[in-house]
Write an enzyme that holds these catalytic residues in place. Structure first.
Site, PDB file in Angstrom:
ATOM      1  N   PHE A 149       0.810  -1.219   0.000  1.00 44.91           N
ATOM      2  CA  PHE A 149       0.000   0.000   0.000  1.00 44.91           C
ATOM      3  C   PHE A 149       0.843   1.268   0.000  1.00 44.91           C
ATOM      4  O   PHE A 149       0.371   2.334  -0.373  1.00 44.91           O
ATOM      5  CB  PHE A 149      -0.938   0.013   1.223  1.00 44.91           C
ATOM      6  CG  PHE A 149      -0.278   0.448   2.502  1.00 44.91           C
ATOM      7  CD1 PHE A 149      -0.117   1.799   2.793  1.00 44.91           C
ATOM      8  CD2 PHE A 149       0.218  -0.480   3.415  1.00 44.91           C
ATOM      9  CE1 PHE A 149       0.512   2.218   3.963  1.00 44.91           C
ATOM     10  CE2 PHE A 149       0.847  -0.073   4.578  1.00 44.91           C
ATOM     11  CZ  PHE A 149       0.998   1.282   4.841  1.00 44.91           C
ATOM     12  N   LYS A 173      -1.225  -7.139  -9.137  1.00 44.68           N
ATOM     13  CA  LYS A 173      -2.193  -7.173  -8.023  1.00 44.68           C
ATOM     14  C   LYS A 173      -1.722  -6.101  -7.035  1.00 44.68           C
ATOM     15  O   LYS A 173      -0.856  -6.346  -6.194  1.00 44.68           O
ATOM     16  CB  LYS A 173      -2.197  -8.563  -7.380  1.00 44.68           C
ATOM     17  CG  LYS A 173      -3.498  -8.952  -6.685  1.00 44.68           C
ATOM     18  CD  LYS A 173      -3.951  -8.037  -5.588  1.00 44.68           C
ATOM     19  CE  LYS A 173      -3.178  -8.186  -4.302  1.00 44.68           C
ATOM     20  NZ  LYS A 173      -3.526  -7.129  -3.292  1.00 44.68           N
ATOM     21  N   GLU A 176      -4.983  -3.609  -1.977  1.00 48.80           N
ATOM     22  CA  GLU A 176      -6.425  -3.350  -1.950  1.00 48.80           C
ATOM     23  C   GLU A 176      -6.746  -2.076  -1.185  1.00 48.80           C
ATOM     24  O   GLU A 176      -7.872  -1.589  -1.220  1.00 48.80           O
ATOM     25  CB  GLU A 176      -7.165  -4.558  -1.348  1.00 48.80           C
ATOM     26  CG  GLU A 176      -6.882  -4.842   0.131  1.00 48.80           C
ATOM     27  CD  GLU A 176      -5.584  -5.634   0.387  1.00 48.80           C
ATOM     28  OE1 GLU A 176      -4.643  -5.542  -0.425  1.00 48.80           O
ATOM     29  OE2 GLU A 176      -5.533  -6.336   1.417  1.00 48.80           O
ATOM     30  N   SER A 226       5.366  -6.987   3.376  1.00 48.17           N
ATOM     31  CA  SER A 226       5.948  -7.295   4.683  1.00 48.17           C
ATOM     32  C   SER A 226       6.706  -8.627   4.631  1.00 48.17           C
ATOM     33  O   SER A 226       6.451  -9.481   3.776  1.00 48.17           O
ATOM     34  CB  SER A 226       4.829  -7.363   5.724  1.00 48.17           C
ATOM     35  OG  SER A 226       3.888  -8.341   5.333  1.00 48.17           O
ATOM     36  N   CYS A 281       9.476   1.729   3.342  1.00 50.11           N
ATOM     37  CA  CYS A 281      10.387   0.628   3.647  1.00 50.11           C
ATOM     38  C   CYS A 281      11.798   1.129   3.842  1.00 50.11           C
ATOM     39  O   CYS A 281      12.642   0.421   4.364  1.00 50.11           O
ATOM     40  CB  CYS A 281      10.364  -0.402   2.539  1.00 50.11           C
ATOM     41  SG  CYS A 281      11.029   0.254   1.022  1.00 50.11           S
ATOM     42  N   GLU A 382       9.212  -4.110  13.097  1.00 50.72           N
ATOM     43  CA  GLU A 382       9.022  -3.067  12.092  1.00 50.72           C
ATOM     44  C   GLU A 382       7.702  -2.381  12.435  1.00 50.72           C
ATOM     45  O   GLU A 382       6.628  -2.950  12.245  1.00 50.72           O
ATOM     46  CB  GLU A 382       8.937  -3.644  10.673  1.00 50.72           C
ATOM     47  CG  GLU A 382       8.763  -2.538   9.648  1.00 50.72           C
ATOM     48  CD  GLU A 382       8.507  -3.012   8.227  1.00 50.72           C
ATOM     49  OE1 GLU A 382       7.855  -4.057   8.032  1.00 50.72           O
ATOM     50  OE2 GLU A 382       8.961  -2.319   7.300  1.00 50.72           O
TER      51      GLU A 382
HETATM   52  P1  NAD Z   1       1.545  -6.607   3.060  1.00 53.24           P
HETATM   53  O1  NAD Z   1       2.585  -7.654   3.134  1.00 53.24           O
HETATM   54  O2  NAD Z   1       0.456  -6.619   4.053  1.00 53.24           O
HETATM   55  O3  NAD Z   1       0.825  -6.625   1.620  1.00 53.24           O
HETATM   56  C1  NAD Z   1       1.563  -6.606   0.423  1.00 53.24           C
HETATM   57  C2  NAD Z   1       0.733  -7.245  -0.680  1.00 53.24           C
HETATM   58  O4  NAD Z   1       0.496  -8.612  -0.349  1.00 53.24           O
HETATM   59  C3  NAD Z   1      -0.629  -6.606  -0.880  1.00 53.24           C
HETATM   60  O5  NAD Z   1      -0.909  -6.582  -2.261  1.00 53.24           O
HETATM   61  C4  NAD Z   1      -1.571  -7.526  -0.128  1.00 53.24           C
HETATM   62  O6  NAD Z   1      -2.871  -7.558  -0.679  1.00 53.24           O
HETATM   63  C5  NAD Z   1      -0.908  -8.883  -0.263  1.00 53.24           C
HETATM   64  N1  NAD Z   1      -1.098  -9.743   0.894  1.00 53.24           N
HETATM   65  C6  NAD Z   1      -1.279  -9.360   2.182  1.00 53.24           C
HETATM   66  N2  NAD Z   1      -1.377 -10.445   2.985  1.00 53.24           N
HETATM   67  C7  NAD Z   1      -1.241 -11.525   2.196  1.00 53.24           C
HETATM   68  C8  NAD Z   1      -1.231 -12.942   2.447  1.00 53.24           C
HETATM   69  N3  NAD Z   1      -1.382 -13.433   3.668  1.00 53.24           N
HETATM   70  N4  NAD Z   1      -1.047 -13.765   1.394  1.00 53.24           N
HETATM   71  C9  NAD Z   1      -0.884 -13.284   0.150  1.00 53.24           C
HETATM   72  N5  NAD Z   1      -0.886 -11.961  -0.130  1.00 53.24           N
HETATM   73  C10 NAD Z   1      -1.053 -11.094   0.865  1.00 53.24           C
HETATM   74  O7  NAD Z   1       2.319  -5.190   3.080  1.00 53.24           O
HETATM   75  P2  NAD Z   1       1.690  -3.747   3.156  1.00 53.24           P
HETATM   76  O8  NAD Z   1       1.161  -3.520   4.530  1.00 53.24           O
HETATM   77  O9  NAD Z   1       0.827  -3.482   1.994  1.00 53.24           O
HETATM   78  O10 NAD Z   1       3.022  -2.872   2.943  1.00 53.24           O
HETATM   79  C11 NAD Z   1       3.892  -2.549   3.974  1.00 53.24           C
HETATM   80  C12 NAD Z   1       5.055  -3.514   4.040  1.00 53.24           C
HETATM   81  O11 NAD Z   1       5.737  -3.534   2.805  1.00 53.24           O
HETATM   82  C13 NAD Z   1       6.099  -3.095   5.069  1.00 53.24           C
HETATM   83  O12 NAD Z   1       6.540  -4.254   5.738  1.00 53.24           O
HETATM   84  C14 NAD Z   1       7.206  -2.506   4.231  1.00 53.24           C
HETATM   85  O13 NAD Z   1       8.496  -2.554   4.792  1.00 53.24           O
HETATM   86  C15 NAD Z   1       7.140  -3.358   3.018  1.00 53.24           C
HETATM   87  N6  NAD Z   1       7.748  -2.704   1.888  1.00 53.24           N
HETATM   88  C16 NAD Z   1       8.957  -3.171   1.483  1.00 53.24           C
HETATM   89  C17 NAD Z   1       9.598  -2.550   0.435  1.00 53.24           C
HETATM   90  C18 NAD Z   1      10.936  -3.038  -0.031  1.00 53.24           C
HETATM   91  O14 NAD Z   1      11.367  -2.587  -1.060  1.00 53.24           O
HETATM   92  N7  NAD Z   1      11.582  -3.939   0.649  1.00 53.24           N
HETATM   93  C19 NAD Z   1       8.991  -1.477  -0.230  1.00 53.24           C
HETATM   94  C20 NAD Z   1       7.749  -1.042   0.204  1.00 53.24           C
HETATM   95  C21 NAD Z   1       7.126  -1.676   1.268  1.00 53.24           C
END
Ligand code: NAD
Length: 497
Positions: A149, A173, A176, A226, A281, A382
């Site tokens: 997000f 994808k 959401e 994450s 991140c 985090e």
């Molecule tokens: P998230 O892991 O909750 O979601 C990321 C994506 O995965 C979304 O599209 C979500 O719909 C999907 N998703 C969520 N839970 C899932 C599951 N159980 N199974 C399959 N798909 C699932 O992350 P977020 O809250 O959207 O974003 C924040 C996180 O992203 C933080 O941990 C941040 O550090 C990380 N991030 C990392 C980088 C990087 O380059 N390393 C960059 C941006 C964000």
């Protein structure tokens, strides 16, 4: 109420999804729309559209592909403000920050515009007598991109332009929580002349993601999110035979040595700690103050925090917006109590910060903890919010050991006036992206972005040269033409002569 639909085969999907989610405006707390959640049928339709488009796009000349990319680049640049407004409305980040995100995305698009150069292979004439050897890079097929997000435009555009430039077709994808940017991007691709089906968007949650991970037609998966989800993506996609890169969470440190310019360091800590409400991140979440500068540095950081204007991202002068959801705001706020209970010093309590916005918004002001120890949850977790921890370290070596012991390894910064110390740090530190007097060292588009340890699962970093390698397969061709000296029948292993 506005409904955000999937984008399949070059147009909005007109079928109905069984499930949908709310889209909030985090600054007002209002539900601003609904987004369809794909089930397996919609995911399959998107993958089918991508697969059908692949053969034609793969055959498109490099000139044609770069032409489309240049067109997309022009549209993205022209609509930067419009897209920034979409980001602010759904994510909450302030408009200037949203515009910055798009600017960094543009750099990746511009890198991908150079696809004719990027896909040049090698050629060795006369590798053996009369035999030439060369390599060509070919696309993989349908690739899936799953994004978080916190950068609804930039993170998808770390991957999409390069995947497309290399001749793949894509199913994105997006998160959401803020899905509209991906549809604005889809419209721009269509307007730029990308053939229908080369770029598709399915919205939704785990159901949609898991179908993509298992779908036999999907050849590769790029994920950002994450760490627990990144690990799931890596394991599942790899088990289904796909190439996968899964970028995970982070805990980024900023080491401040005693010789550093403390005014510069304090500016950097506040900018990198609280920009985008800490939902980056590459945000700095732990400042490591090397003795004896801790007290001075904390005072300078705290005084700057008091000046920060927190409020609605569309209001002029606001520097920091709300958090993404009420649940996330409550989770982050919970760390304020946890830190105090663990014995850290709550130097600035973000709950008391004035807010320039509706009371129903998902607010938490900038928060500072001092004397944080490595076993406290404010340090180990985090937090992904506007909570900055200061850890005191007795020496350079203790600071390096602390960073290297951390399970994450996304970004790190050192602030110092000592070139020798900085050079030693860049060599010794076990983190993928290092800033020297630069707090958020996101590499330019012609390098690659990626962390180490639990911040990335897989071998390839995002965009830049790693991006091109990830989205292509190399083929080596050994060729002989019209050479009468081929030696007749010989069952020995071919030797180069
Ligand atoms: P998230 O892991 O909750 O979601 C990321 C994506 O995965 C979304 O599209 C979500 O719909 C999907 N998703 C969520 N839970 C899932 C599951 N159980 N199974 C399959 N798909 C699932 O992350 P977020 O809250 O959207 O974003 C924040 C996180 O992203 C933080 O941990 C941040 O550090 C990380 N991030 C990392 C980088 C990087 O380059 N390393 C960059 C941006 C964000």
């Amino acid at each position: 109420m506005r409904r955000v639909a999937h984008w399949i085969g070059g147009k909005p999907w007109d079928g109905a999804s069984e499930r949908a989610g709310d889209i909030f405006n985090p600054a007002t707390g209002e539900v601003a729309g609904h987004v369809d959640f794909a089930g397996p049928a919609e995911v399959d339709a998107a993958v089918d559209a991508a697969a059908a488009a692949f053969a034609g796009w793969r055959a498109a000349s490099l000139a044609k592909r770069s032409n489309v990319l240049f067109g997309f680049r022009e549209l993205l640049a022209a609509r930067k403000t419009e897209l920034a407004e979409i980001l602010t409305a759904e994510h909450g980040k302030v408009l200037s920050d949203a515009a910055g995100e798009i600017q960094r995305a543009l750099e990746v698009v511009e890198y991908a515009c150079g696809v004719p150069t990027l896909l040049k292979g090698g050629y060795s004439e006369n590798a053996s007598t009369g035999v030439d050897v060369y390599s060509i890079q070919q696309p993989l097929g349908v690739v899936a991109i799953i994004s978080p997000f916190n950068f609804p435009a930039m993170v998808p555009l770390w991957f999409v332009p390069i995947a497309i430039a290399c001749g793949n077709s894509v199913v994105l994808k997006p998160s959401e929580k803020d899905p509209s940017a991906s549809i604005a991007i889809a419209e721009m691709w269509a307007e730029a002349g990308l053939p229908d089906g080369v770029f598709n968007v399915v919205h939704g949650d785990k159901v949609a993601v898991d179908r993509l991970l298992e779908h036999p037609t999907v050849k590769a998966v790029s994920f950002v999110g994450s760490t627990p989800v990144a690990r799931h993506i890596y394991d599942t996609a790899a088990r289904h035979g796909k190439r996968v890169q899964a970028l995970g969470g982070a805990k980024n440190h900023m080491v401040v040595l005693p010789d550093a310019d403390l005014e510069l360091a304090a500016d950097a800590a506040v900018s990198a700690g609280f920009g985008s409400a800490g939902e980056r991140c590459m945000a700095i979440s732990a400042v490591v103050a090397v003795d004896p500068i801790g007290d001075d540095l904390v005072a300078k950081i705290a005084s700057r925090m008091a000046e920060l204007r927190v409020g609605e991202g569309t209001r002029p002068g606001c520097e920091m917006g709300p958090l993404i959801t009420p649940q996330h705001r409550d989770k982050v706020t919970g760390y304020l109590d946890a830190g105090v209970a663990d014995g850290a010093e709550l130097t600035v309590d973000g709950r008391k910060h004035p807010i320039d916005g509706a009371a129903e918004g998902f607010w938490l002001g900038p928060t500072l903890f001092d004397h944080v120890a490595p076993d406290m949850s404010v340090y180990t977790d985090e937090i992904f919010g506007p909570v900055l921890s200061v850890v005191r370290a007795p020496s350079y070596q203790a600071a390096v050991d602390l960073v290297n012991a951390n399970p994450y390894g996304n970004g790190v910064a050192i602030f110092t006036d000592d070139g020798g110390a900085a050079r030693r740090f860049q060599n010794e530190i076990e983190v993928g992206m290092v800033g020297v007097n630069v707090p958020i060292p996101v590499p330019v588009a012609y390098y690659s972005f990626g962390g180490w340890k639990q911040s990335l699962f897989g071998d390839a970093h995002a965009y830049g040269p790693d991006g091109v390698r990830f989205y292509t397969r190399t083929k080596a061709v050994t060729s002989r033409w019209l050479d009468p000296s081929h030696g007749g029948v010989t069952l020995g292993f071919p030797q180069n002569v």
